[in-house]
Motif scaffolding. Structure first.
Motif, PDB file in Angstrom:
ATOM      1  N   UNK A  18      37.433  67.115  20.181  1.00 50.97           N
ATOM      2  CA  UNK A  18      36.628  66.016  19.649  1.00 50.97           C
ATOM      3  C   UNK A  18      35.139  66.268  19.880  1.00 50.97           C
ATOM      4  N   UNK A  19      34.809  66.783  21.055  1.00 50.07           N
ATOM      5  CA  UNK A  19      33.409  67.081  21.358  1.00 50.07           C
ATOM      6  C   UNK A  19      32.893  68.178  20.433  1.00 50.07           C
ATOM      7  N   UNK A  20      33.717  69.172  20.164  1.00 49.35           N
ATOM      8  CA  UNK A  20      33.320  70.260  19.266  1.00 49.35           C
ATOM      9  C   UNK A  20      33.096  69.735  17.842  1.00 49.35           C
ATOM     10  N   UNK A  21      33.970  68.843  17.399  1.00 50.98           N
ATOM     11  CA  UNK A  21      33.807  68.252  16.069  1.00 50.98           C
ATOM     12  C   UNK A  21      32.555  67.365  16.016  1.00 50.98           C
ATOM     13  N   UNK A  22      32.325  66.623  17.083  1.00 49.08           N
ATOM     14  CA  UNK A  22      31.123  65.786  17.148  1.00 49.08           C
ATOM     15  C   UNK A  22      29.870  66.647  17.038  1.00 49.08           C
ATOM     16  N   UNK A  23      29.894  67.811  17.691  1.00 42.76           N
ATOM     17  CA  UNK A  23      28.746  68.722  17.635  1.00 42.76           C
ATOM     18  C   UNK A  23      28.458  69.157  16.200  1.00 42.76           C
ATOM     19  N   UNK A  24      29.498  69.402  15.429  1.00 42.96           N
ATOM     20  CA  UNK A  24      29.312  69.804  14.035  1.00 42.96           C
ATOM     21  C   UNK A  24      28.665  68.685  13.220  1.00 42.96           C
ATOM     22  N   UNK A  25      29.095  67.449  13.467  1.00 43.98           N
ATOM     23  CA  UNK A  25      28.536  66.340  12.692  1.00 43.98           C
ATOM     24  C   UNK A  25      27.110  66.021  13.120  1.00 43.98           C
ATOM     25  N   UNK A  26      26.804  66.170  14.407  1.00 42.29           N
ATOM     26  CA  UNK A  26      25.409  66.022  14.841  1.00 42.29           C
ATOM     27  C   UNK A  26      24.529  67.063  14.146  1.00 42.29           C
ATOM     28  N   UNK A  27      25.021  68.285  14.086  1.00 44.89           N
ATOM     29  CA  UNK A  27      24.256  69.363  13.455  1.00 44.89           C
ATOM     30  C   UNK A  27      24.061  69.097  11.964  1.00 44.89           C
TER      31      UNK A  27
ATOM     32  N   UNK B 142      28.762  69.147  27.484  1.00 41.80           N
ATOM     33  CA  UNK B 142      30.175  68.833  27.742  1.00 41.80           C
ATOM     34  C   UNK B 142      31.113  69.974  27.362  1.00 41.80           C
ATOM     35  N   UNK B 143      30.582  71.024  26.728  1.00 41.69           N
ATOM     36  CA  UNK B 143      31.436  72.129  26.299  1.00 41.69           C
ATOM     37  C   UNK B 143      32.026  72.849  27.519  1.00 41.69           C
ATOM     38  N   UNK B 144      33.333  73.131  27.494  1.00 45.68           N
ATOM     39  CA  UNK B 144      33.966  73.833  28.625  1.00 45.68           C
ATOM     40  C   UNK B 144      33.355  75.222  28.822  1.00 45.68           C
ATOM     41  N   UNK B 145      33.155  75.594  30.057  1.00 41.77           N
ATOM     42  CA  UNK B 145      32.585  76.900  30.359  1.00 41.77           C
ATOM     43  C   UNK B 145      33.650  77.992  30.275  1.00 41.77           C
ATOM     44  N   UNK B 146      33.186  79.212  30.062  1.00 42.09           N
ATOM     45  CA  UNK B 146      34.080  80.346  30.039  1.00 42.09           C
ATOM     46  C   UNK B 146      34.673  80.651  28.686  1.00 42.09           C
ATOM     47  N   UNK B 147      34.318  79.886  27.653  1.00 39.56           N
ATOM     48  CA  UNK B 147      34.849  80.163  26.330  1.00 39.56           C
ATOM     49  C   UNK B 147      34.079  81.297  25.666  1.00 39.56           C
ATOM     50  N   UNK B 148      34.676  81.858  24.595  1.00 40.82           N
ATOM     51  CA  UNK B 148      34.022  82.943  23.872  1.00 40.82           C
ATOM     52  C   UNK B 148      32.749  82.479  23.187  1.00 40.82           C
ATOM     53  N   UNK B 149      32.709  81.190  22.868  1.00 41.86           N
ATOM     54  CA  UNK B 149      31.543  80.650  22.155  1.00 41.86           C
ATOM     55  C   UNK B 149      30.468  80.143  23.111  1.00 41.86           C
ATOM     56  N   UNK B 150      30.575  80.451  24.380  1.00 43.14           N
ATOM     57  CA  UNK B 150      29.622  79.922  25.368  1.00 43.14           C
ATOM     58  C   UNK B 150      28.194  80.324  25.033  1.00 43.14           C
ATOM     59  N   UNK B 151      27.988  81.552  24.554  1.00 41.82           N
ATOM     60  CA  UNK B 151      26.638  82.015  24.224  1.00 41.82           C
ATOM     61  C   UNK B 151      26.060  81.220  23.056  1.00 41.82           C
ATOM     62  N   UNK B 152      26.907  80.938  22.056  1.00 47.38           N
ATOM     63  CA  UNK B 152      26.444  80.156  20.911  1.00 47.38           C
ATOM     64  C   UNK B 152      26.083  78.736  21.329  1.00 47.38           C
ATOM     65  N   UNK B 153      26.904  78.141  22.203  1.00 40.86           N
ATOM     66  CA  UNK B 153      26.640  76.788  22.677  1.00 40.86           C
ATOM     67  C   UNK B 153      25.334  76.740  23.472  1.00 40.86           C
ATOM     68  N   UNK B 154      25.129  77.748  24.293  1.00 37.67           N
ATOM     69  CA  UNK B 154      23.898  77.808  25.084  1.00 37.67           C
ATOM     70  C   UNK B 154      22.680  77.946  24.177  1.00 37.67           C
ATOM     71  N   UNK B 155      22.801  78.759  23.156  1.00 40.62           N
ATOM     72  CA  UNK B 155      21.693  78.941  22.220  1.00 40.62           C
ATOM     73  C   UNK B 155      21.412  77.647  21.447  1.00 40.62           C
TER      74      UNK B 155
END
Length: 374
Positions: free
Chosen positions: A239-248, A271-284
């Motif tokens: 849900x948090x990931x989907x919310x991020x898309x709609x905010x964007x 709120x994104x879980x750490x250690x995921x493959x997309x962590x760099x994208x989330x940080x950016x």
């Protein structure tokens, strides 16, 4: 420039004095107020009474619309609370004049549901809510799809602390008229006031289908998803990931002055879980949102807030846990939708549903009722 702004500018050289502006300018001004559905009882009362008093004959058939317009403005001023110790309650001058205008309209259009609705608005202005509800019920018996009467009922039920009944009536209406965007907004706000987030989410999905280019719909939908995600409890990552898309996407549609979307992105990244493959994208993405946020405050010259916002956003992106994230989410609910108040928190609600739920009969009528047959 809008027609109303142009009309006001034309009246300004005459000191906004109706007798100096004359018939044509005064009539054009009130026509612009009516067509834009603006809530300007000050202008309507000032110029409308002048036209009815001095030029009623020249208005022709338009005189009845003028009576209605001035009647609603009179209700706005007549419903003000009386001073304490004023003795027995007597009708104000505005209410007496409104009653006179209503009598004229009722005599001219004895079977009109529109005039019946005006009677209900007078009962509201007098505080006789049961009488007003009875009038609106009578209208809906005759015309089940009379939207103006239904919305007045919903506003009255909300004002009387009955949001569940208001939502039930509005939901029944939307089953028949599913394209009523204002109705979906109002129903969404009713559900949010009762913490029924799943139902509010459905309302926003309907609005996205009706108007997919409205940035505010994407923004509110993302906020509801983020609330359902439970970011203060570690919640639902999907849900948090989907919310991020709609905010964007809300930012794509409105890149400037969209503070709520920027704060929402920050919270989603935090709120994104750490250690995921997309962590760099989330940080950016979080760093980009922080940069844009600071630019917004800088352009607004809100220097006193820059350090606070920078410290908060940096802490969110680094800590992203516990009370700090919850506090930031609460603060987000105080961020104004416009860029006009960036210096500090806004006490005004950002929910459009609050505007639609106005309990003033004059505001609701001017905003929602369209000119139609008497």
């Amino acid at each position: 420039m809008s027609a109303l702004a142009e009309a006001e500018a034309a009246c300004a050289p005459y000191g906004n004095e109706p007798s100096r502006c004359g018939f044509e300018l005064s009539r054009s001004l009130l026509l612009a107020v009516r067509e834009s559905r603006a809530h300007r009882p000050d202008l309507v009362l000032k110029f409308g009474q002048y036209l009815l008093r001095s030029h009623a004959g020249r208005l022709g058939a338009e005189v009845w619309a003028m009576y209605e317009q001035v009647y609603i403005a009179l209700l706005h001023y007549g419903r003000r609370p009386r001073a304490a110790g004023s003795g027995a309650e007597e009708p104000s001058e505005e209410m007496r004049l409104a009653s006179e205008y209503y009598s004229l309209l009722a005599a001219r259009f004895p079977d009109s549901m529109r005039v019946k609705r005006l009677e209900g608005m007078m009962w509201e202005a007098k505080g006789e809510y049961d009488m007003a509800m009875a009038d609106y019920d009578e209208i809906l018996e005759e015309e089940p799809n009379n939207l103006a009467a239904l919305k007045r009922q919903v506003a009255l039920l909300r004002a009387r602390g009955k949001p569940a009944e208001a939502a039930k009536r509005l939901a029944a209406h939307l089953e028949v008229v599913g394209s009523d965007a204002d109705g979906w907004l109002q129903l969404c706000d009713l559900y949010l006031s009762q913490a029924q987030y799943q139902r509010a989410k459905f309302c926003m999905e309907e609005l996205l289908l009706l108007n997919p280019m409205a940035y505010i719909h994407h923004l509110r939908y993302a906020e509801i998803l983020l609330t359902l995600g439970g970011i203060d409890k570690g919640g639902n990552a999907d849900l948090v990931r989907t919310a991020r898309k709609y905010f964007a996407h809300s930012l794509d549609l409105k890149p400037r002055g969209n503070l709520r979307a920027l704060y929402g992105l920050l919270l989603c990244c935090a709120a994104a879980p750490k250690g995921q493959k997309t962590a760099a994208e989330v940080e950016e993405l979080g760093a980009c949102a922080q940069k844009k946020l600071l630019e917004e405050y800088g352009e607004a010259k809100a220097t006193s807030m820059l350090d606070t916002v920078k410290a908060m956003s940096t802490a969110l992106l680094s800590e992203a846990r516990g009370a700090l994230c919850q506090l930031a989410w609460q603060a987000l609910c105080c961020v104004p939708l416009s860029r006009g108040a960036l210096v500090g928190p806004s006490v005004a609600s950002a929910s459009l549903g609050h505007a639609l739920a106005a309990t003033s009969p004059c505001e609701r009528h001017e905003r929602d009722s369209a000119d139609g047959a008497w």
